[in-house]
Design a protein around this motif. Structure first.
Motif, PDB file in Angstrom:
ATOM      1  N   ASP A   1       0.834  -1.206   0.000  1.00 27.17           N
ATOM      2  CA  ASP A   1       0.000   0.000   0.000  1.00 27.17           C
ATOM      3  C   ASP A   1       0.865   1.250   0.000  1.00 27.17           C
ATOM      4  O   ASP A   1       1.848   1.340   0.739  1.00 27.17           O
ATOM      5  CB  ASP A   1      -0.913   0.026   1.230  1.00 27.17           C
ATOM      6  N   LEU A   2       0.484   2.198  -0.814  1.00 28.29           N
ATOM      7  CA  LEU A   2       1.198   3.469  -0.895  1.00 28.29           C
ATOM      8  C   LEU A   2       0.511   4.511  -0.015  1.00 28.29           C
ATOM      9  O   LEU A   2      -0.720   4.606   0.012  1.00 28.29           O
ATOM     10  CB  LEU A   2       1.231   3.974  -2.341  1.00 28.29           C
ATOM     11  N   ALA A   3       1.322   5.287   0.691  1.00 24.70           N
ATOM     12  CA  ALA A   3       0.769   6.286   1.597  1.00 24.70           C
ATOM     13  C   ALA A   3       1.816   7.335   1.909  1.00 24.70           C
ATOM     14  O   ALA A   3       2.975   7.212   1.511  1.00 24.70           O
ATOM     15  CB  ALA A   3       0.302   5.617   2.895  1.00 24.70           C
ATOM     16  N   TYR A   4       1.383   8.365   2.625  1.00 26.61           N
ATOM     17  CA  TYR A   4       2.338   9.318   3.198  1.00 26.61           C
ATOM     18  C   TYR A   4       1.907   9.600   4.626  1.00 26.61           C
ATOM     19  O   TYR A   4       0.765   9.316   5.028  1.00 26.61           O
ATOM     20  CB  TYR A   4       2.426  10.612   2.380  1.00 26.61           C
ATOM     21  N   MET A   5       2.818  10.124   5.415  1.00 22.85           N
ATOM     22  CA  MET A   5       2.562  10.390   6.827  1.00 22.85           C
ATOM     23  C   MET A   5       2.809  11.863   7.105  1.00 22.85           C
ATOM     24  O   MET A   5       3.795  12.430   6.628  1.00 22.85           O
ATOM     25  CB  MET A   5       3.492   9.513   7.679  1.00 22.85           C
ATOM     26  N   ASP A   6       1.886  12.504   7.843  1.00 19.09           N
ATOM     27  CA  ASP A   6       2.082  13.924   8.135  1.00 19.09           C
ATOM     28  C   ASP A   6       2.967  14.092   9.372  1.00 19.09           C
ATOM     29  O   ASP A   6       3.445  13.116   9.960  1.00 19.09           O
ATOM     30  CB  ASP A   6       0.746  14.655   8.274  1.00 19.09           C
ATOM     31  N   ASP A   7       3.181  15.340   9.797  1.00 20.05           N
ATOM     32  CA  ASP A   7       4.112  15.626  10.888  1.00 20.05           C
ATOM     33  C   ASP A   7       3.654  15.065  12.235  1.00 20.05           C
ATOM     34  O   ASP A   7       4.459  14.902  13.150  1.00 20.05           O
ATOM     35  CB  ASP A   7       4.328  17.142  11.009  1.00 20.05           C
ATOM     36  N   GLU A   8       2.354  14.772  12.361  1.00 20.45           N
ATOM     37  CA  GLU A   8       1.833  14.213  13.610  1.00 20.45           C
ATOM     38  C   GLU A   8       1.735  12.689  13.565  1.00 20.45           C
ATOM     39  O   GLU A   8       1.234  12.070  14.503  1.00 20.45           O
ATOM     40  CB  GLU A   8       0.458  14.803  13.917  1.00 20.45           C
ATOM     41  N   GLY A   9       2.207  12.095  12.460  1.00 19.56           N
ATOM     42  CA  GLY A   9       2.188  10.645  12.350  1.00 19.56           C
ATOM     43  C   GLY A   9       0.896  10.062  11.822  1.00 19.56           C
ATOM     44  O   GLY A   9       0.708   8.834  11.830  1.00 19.56           O
ATOM     45  N   PHE A  10      -0.028  10.912  11.331  1.00 18.88           N
ATOM     46  CA  PHE A  10      -1.265  10.414  10.737  1.00 18.88           C
ATOM     47  C   PHE A  10      -0.982   9.924   9.313  1.00 18.88           C
ATOM     48  O   PHE A  10      -0.248  10.565   8.560  1.00 18.88           O
ATOM     49  CB  PHE A  10      -2.334  11.512  10.700  1.00 18.88           C
ATOM     50  N   ILE A  11      -1.560   8.777   8.994  1.00 14.83           N
ATOM     51  CA  ILE A  11      -1.295   8.121   7.708  1.00 14.83           C
ATOM     52  C   ILE A  11      -2.409   8.433   6.712  1.00 14.83           C
ATOM     53  O   ILE A  11      -3.593   8.411   7.060  1.00 14.83           O
ATOM     54  CB  ILE A  11      -1.200   6.590   7.912  1.00 14.83           C
ATOM     55  N   TYR A  12      -2.011   8.685   5.478  1.00 18.37           N
ATOM     56  CA  TYR A  12      -2.965   8.947   4.401  1.00 18.37           C
ATOM     57  C   TYR A  12      -2.698   7.960   3.266  1.00 18.37           C
ATOM     58  O   TYR A  12      -1.627   7.962   2.664  1.00 18.37           O
ATOM     59  CB  TYR A  12      -2.817  10.379   3.870  1.00 18.37           C
ATOM     60  N   ILE A  13      -3.663   7.087   3.015  1.00 22.32           N
ATOM     61  CA  ILE A  13      -3.517   6.083   1.961  1.00 22.32           C
ATOM     62  C   ILE A  13      -3.650   6.745   0.592  1.00 22.32           C
ATOM     63  O   ILE A  13      -4.585   7.520   0.360  1.00 22.32           O
ATOM     64  CB  ILE A  13      -4.576   4.971   2.104  1.00 22.32           C
ATOM     65  N   VAL A  14      -2.734   6.422  -0.288  1.00 23.25           N
ATOM     66  CA  VAL A  14      -2.776   6.963  -1.645  1.00 23.25           C
ATOM     67  C   VAL A  14      -3.317   5.919  -2.618  1.00 23.25           C
ATOM     68  O   VAL A  14      -4.237   6.185  -3.390  1.00 23.25           O
ATOM     69  CB  VAL A  14      -1.370   7.433  -2.086  1.00 23.25           C
ATOM     70  N   ASP A  15      -2.781   4.728  -2.590  1.00 20.02           N
ATOM     71  CA  ASP A  15      -3.230   3.668  -3.498  1.00 20.02           C
ATOM     72  C   ASP A  15      -2.477   2.382  -3.218  1.00 20.02           C
ATOM     73  O   ASP A  15      -1.572   2.338  -2.381  1.00 20.02           O
ATOM     74  CB  ASP A  15      -3.018   4.062  -4.966  1.00 20.02           C
ATOM     75  N   ARG A  16      -2.848   1.337  -3.947  1.00 20.95           N
ATOM     76  CA  ARG A  16      -2.097   0.090  -3.951  1.00 20.95           C
ATOM     77  C   ARG A  16      -0.992   0.209  -4.988  1.00 20.95           C
ATOM     78  O   ARG A  16      -1.187   0.807  -6.052  1.00 20.95           O
ATOM     79  CB  ARG A  16      -3.005  -1.085  -4.337  1.00 20.95           C
ATOM     80  N   ILE A  17       0.181  -0.364  -4.682  1.00 16.93           N
ATOM     81  CA  ILE A  17       1.282  -0.315  -5.644  1.00 16.93           C
ATOM     82  C   ILE A  17       0.861  -0.902  -6.976  1.00 16.93           C
ATOM     83  O   ILE A  17       1.135  -0.350  -8.043  1.00 16.93           O
ATOM     84  CB  ILE A  17       2.510  -1.063  -5.086  1.00 16.93           C
ATOM     85  N   LYS A  18       0.123  -2.022  -6.914  1.00 15.10           N
ATOM     86  CA  LYS A  18      -0.261  -2.696  -8.163  1.00 15.10           C
ATOM     87  C   LYS A  18      -1.315  -1.907  -8.940  1.00 15.10           C
ATOM     88  O   LYS A  18      -1.558  -2.198 -10.104  1.00 15.10           O
ATOM     89  CB  LYS A  18      -0.781  -4.100  -7.862  1.00 15.10           C
ATOM     90  N   ASP A  19      -1.944  -0.913  -8.297  1.00 15.38           N
ATOM     91  CA  ASP A  19      -2.979  -0.132  -8.978  1.00 15.38           C
ATOM     92  C   ASP A  19      -2.439   1.146  -9.615  1.00 15.38           C
ATOM     93  O   ASP A  19      -3.167   1.847 -10.331  1.00 15.38           O
ATOM     94  CB  ASP A  19      -4.103   0.237  -8.002  1.00 15.38           C
ATOM     95  N   ILE A  20      -1.176   1.486  -9.344  1.00 18.52           N
ATOM     96  CA  ILE A  20      -0.604   2.701  -9.930  1.00 18.52           C
ATOM     97  C   ILE A  20      -0.650   2.624 -11.455  1.00 18.52           C
ATOM     98  O   ILE A  20      -0.355   1.588 -12.045  1.00 18.52           O
ATOM     99  CB  ILE A  20       0.860   2.888  -9.476  1.00 18.52           C
ATOM    100  N   ILE A  21      -0.997   3.720 -12.062  1.00 20.21           N
ATOM    101  CA  ILE A  21      -1.018   3.813 -13.526  1.00 20.21           C
ATOM    102  C   ILE A  21       0.179   4.655 -13.956  1.00 20.21           C
ATOM    103  O   ILE A  21       0.401   5.741 -13.415  1.00 20.21           O
ATOM    104  CB  ILE A  21      -2.320   4.483 -14.008  1.00 20.21           C
ATOM    105  N   ILE A  22       0.961   4.133 -14.886  1.00 23.06           N
ATOM    106  CA  ILE A  22       2.096   4.908 -15.416  1.00 23.06           C
ATOM    107  C   ILE A  22       1.734   5.361 -16.818  1.00 23.06           C
ATOM    108  O   ILE A  22       1.816   4.609 -17.790  1.00 23.06           O
ATOM    109  CB  ILE A  22       3.386   4.076 -15.422  1.00 23.06           C
ATOM    110  N   ALA A  23       1.290   6.602 -16.904  1.00 22.54           N
ATOM    111  CA  ALA A  23       0.847   7.178 -18.183  1.00 22.54           C
ATOM    112  C   ALA A  23       1.897   8.159 -18.677  1.00 22.54           C
ATOM    113  O   ALA A  23       2.220   9.131 -17.989  1.00 22.54           O
ATOM    114  CB  ALA A  23      -0.496   7.879 -18.008  1.00 22.54           C
ATOM    115  N   LYS A  24       2.440   7.863 -19.837  1.00 25.90           N
ATOM    116  CA  LYS A  24       3.495   8.704 -20.431  1.00 25.90           C
ATOM    117  C   LYS A  24       4.678   8.856 -19.472  1.00 25.90           C
ATOM    118  O   LYS A  24       5.300   9.917 -19.384  1.00 25.90           O
ATOM    119  CB  LYS A  24       2.930  10.090 -20.796  1.00 25.90           C
ATOM    120  N   GLY A  25       4.951   7.774 -18.722  1.00 20.76           N
ATOM    121  CA  GLY A  25       6.082   7.784 -17.816  1.00 20.76           C
ATOM    122  C   GLY A  25       5.843   8.483 -16.497  1.00 20.76           C
ATOM    123  O   GLY A  25       6.756   8.595 -15.683  1.00 20.76           O
ATOM    124  N   ILE A  26       4.624   8.941 -16.260  1.00 22.95           N
ATOM    125  CA  ILE A  26       4.314   9.668 -15.025  1.00 22.95           C
ATOM    126  C   ILE A  26       3.324   8.851 -14.191  1.00 22.95           C
ATOM    127  O   ILE A  26       2.361   8.296 -14.717  1.00 22.95           O
ATOM    128  CB  ILE A  26       3.704  11.054 -15.340  1.00 22.95           C
TER     129      ILE A  26
END
Length: 530
Positions: free
Chosen positions: A407-432
């Protein structure tokens, strides 16, 4: 770390002694006290012992929701045997694989599901215990051809009522410790065959112990349970969490119709509600009568399985302004709860902070921790992490106790986690990189949209195209052009879906997660026909 109990039977025995008359399970018109629950569990445990089941043996469960499910689960584990709860939506070949992979020696099965068991081979199974509900057909006479005799096992088909009537006194020679296995839960198998996550008592007891203050749970609570009990989220976050605190369970067969769920919540004075995004979408649309609005006792709503959309959250709080909607994150391999928001402090769109004692890092491809605010993969270490997958060396799954979640996510300065997506669900469109959830969140803001899913489809140049599937609300209209125009005001052009498909329903699994693989397969089949 030490917990209040070493195993679930010790947990049950404590409350059967301390609050024997307190209702443990409400099921339709039944009210089962803790003392009565223990008596049923003792009968099941004794019957299993009489049938040759020993410490560490696996016993499968193909059982629908009801008091029977949890009673059987506790009965199996009472003698140190290992429960193998199976998805009741599985079909013949899938069931056969799990029975063979787990080497289960016995199976409890709902009579309503008997047709799925008749044509499979399960060499290790020596007896079927048939669980019958009020509306079911009579107990089947035969099922599961024996590998040795290749004949019907009519003499090995037993009614659950017979098991409950066992008069032998339960004698426990060896009690499970926190490091012993309680159950094996099979993953959904989105890639290849399902894998059996081996869950120890330490895993589930730590989940219950650490989740208790986050949900502010006490023995006075009543948990409304309508999601499939075989799923790790329901099993731990309602059944086991309730037992751990000496609370009550209100068992329902299904979430449908939602009016029955709400009526039961009102009648039984439910205080805790466990749901998934699709359920909260239904709640947002449901008509709540004045009686429900005035007299319901629901104080906390749990959400898991997938992130909630902002629109769903907004609609929920319009109808339940005084309640707490606590979103969390987990996975079967972590028993399953990893993080939760706090009862008195929540961040919208966040899945909260790790439960006390659990370590969570956000790492890059080289498993090096990234800076706060940067996106990476979640890895987890702590008492929640499974022992490993059955029949797979632990070193292939765990590294120094850390499990990679995918699972892809980021963590803020207070340690709260925000889910972005599943690695296998990422779309690479035009290399981005394109994160489907980001696009989905914008589409959800359109008032005509009921549900949506965004996937990547490879084109002839091996690049990926962004494709959206949209399910509209009843009697609503929306064109592909209108969606694209709306998205262009909020997203970069490379994130805009090349194609938008309108569908009557999105394919989902038992816990409401959209099956994106099925959507990709649908596109592939249409391409072949073309």
């Amino acid at each position: 770390m030490t917990y209040k109990f070493e195993n679930l039977y010790q947990n049950l025995s404590f409350y059967a002694s301390e609050k024997s008359r307190h209702i443990a399970i409400y099921d339709e018109d039944m009210e089962i006290s803790y003392a009565e629950l223990k008596a049923k569990v003792d009968a099941i445990g004794a019957y299993l012992q009489n049938s040759g089941i020993r410490f560490g043996d696996r016993v499968a469960m193909y059982v629908q929701n009801g008091y029977e499910f949890f009673t059987i689960f506790l009965g199996i584990t009472s003698i140190g045997a290992v429960a193998v709860p199976m998805n009741t939506f599985l079909k013949n070949e899938e069931i056969e694989y799990i029975l063979d992979n787990s080497r289960s020696r016995m199976i409890f099965a709902s009579t309503a599901l008997s047709k799925e068991l008749k044509s499979i081979s399960a060499p290790d199974i020596r007896r079927i215990i048939w669980v019958k509900s009020k509306s079911d057909e009579p107990t089947p006479n035969s099922a599961l051809p024996n590998a040795q005799t290749q004949g019907a096992l009519s003499e090995h088909n037993v009614s659950f009522d017979t098991v409950l009537a066992c008069k032998t006194k339960l004698e426990i020679a060896k009690s499970p410790t926190e490091n012993d296995l309680s159950h094996i839960v099979y993953t959904s198998g989105t890639t290849g065959r399902p894998k059996g996550a081996m869950i120890r008592y330490k895993n589930i007891l730590s989940n219950a112990d650490k989740a208790t203050p986050r949900y502010n749970v006490s023995g006075k609570d009543r948990f409304l349970v309508f999601l499939p009990m075989f799923h790790s989220f329901t099993l731990t976050a309602t059944l086991i969490l309730s037992l751990y605190n000496g609370a009550s369970i209100i068992a329902l067969k299904s979430v449908f119709p939602i009016t029955n769920v709400l009526n039961t919540a009102l009648k039984r004075k439910a205080t805790v509600f466990l749901g998934i995004p699709s359920v909260y979408t239904m709640l947002g649309k449901a008509k709540l009568g004045w009686k429900f609005r005035w007299f319901n006792k629901l104080r906390v709503f749990m959400s898991g399985a997938a992130p909630l959309a902002q629109q769903t959250i907004d609609e929920f709080y319009k109808k339940f302004p005084k309640a707490h909607l606590i979103e969390g994150y987990g996975l079967s391999e972590c028993s399953p709860i990893v993080s939760l928001n706090y009862y008195d402090k929540q961040k919208i769109l966040s899945v909260g902070t790790p439960l006390d004692g659990y370590e969570v890092k956000i790492v890059n491809d080289e498993t090096m921790e990234v800076a706060r605010g940067e996106i990476g993969e979640i890895i987890v270490r702590g008492d929640c992490v499974m022992e490993g997958y059955l029949n797979i060396p632990p070193e292939e799954t765990l590294t120094n106790g850390w499990i990679r979640t995918g699972d892809l996510a980021y963590m803020d300065d207070e340690g709260f986690i925000y889910i972005v997506d599943r690695i296998k669900d990422i779309i690479i469109a035009k290399g981005i990189n394109v994160y489907p959830r980001e696009v989905e969140e914008i589409i959800y803001k359109m008032p005509q949209v009921e549900a949506c899913a965004v996937v990547g489809i490879r084109d002839e140049y091996a690049d990926e195209e962004v494709v959206a599937f949209v399910q509209l609300k009843e009697n609503q209209k929306l064109s592909e052009r209108e969606i694209k125009t709306y998205l262009k005001n909020h997203l970069a052009n490379y994130k805009i879906p090349k194609v938008v498909h309108f569908v009557p329903d999105l394919p989902r699994n038992a816990t409401g997660k959209v099956l994106k693989r099925a959507l990709k397969e649908q596109i592939a089949k249409e391409g072949e026909k073309a």
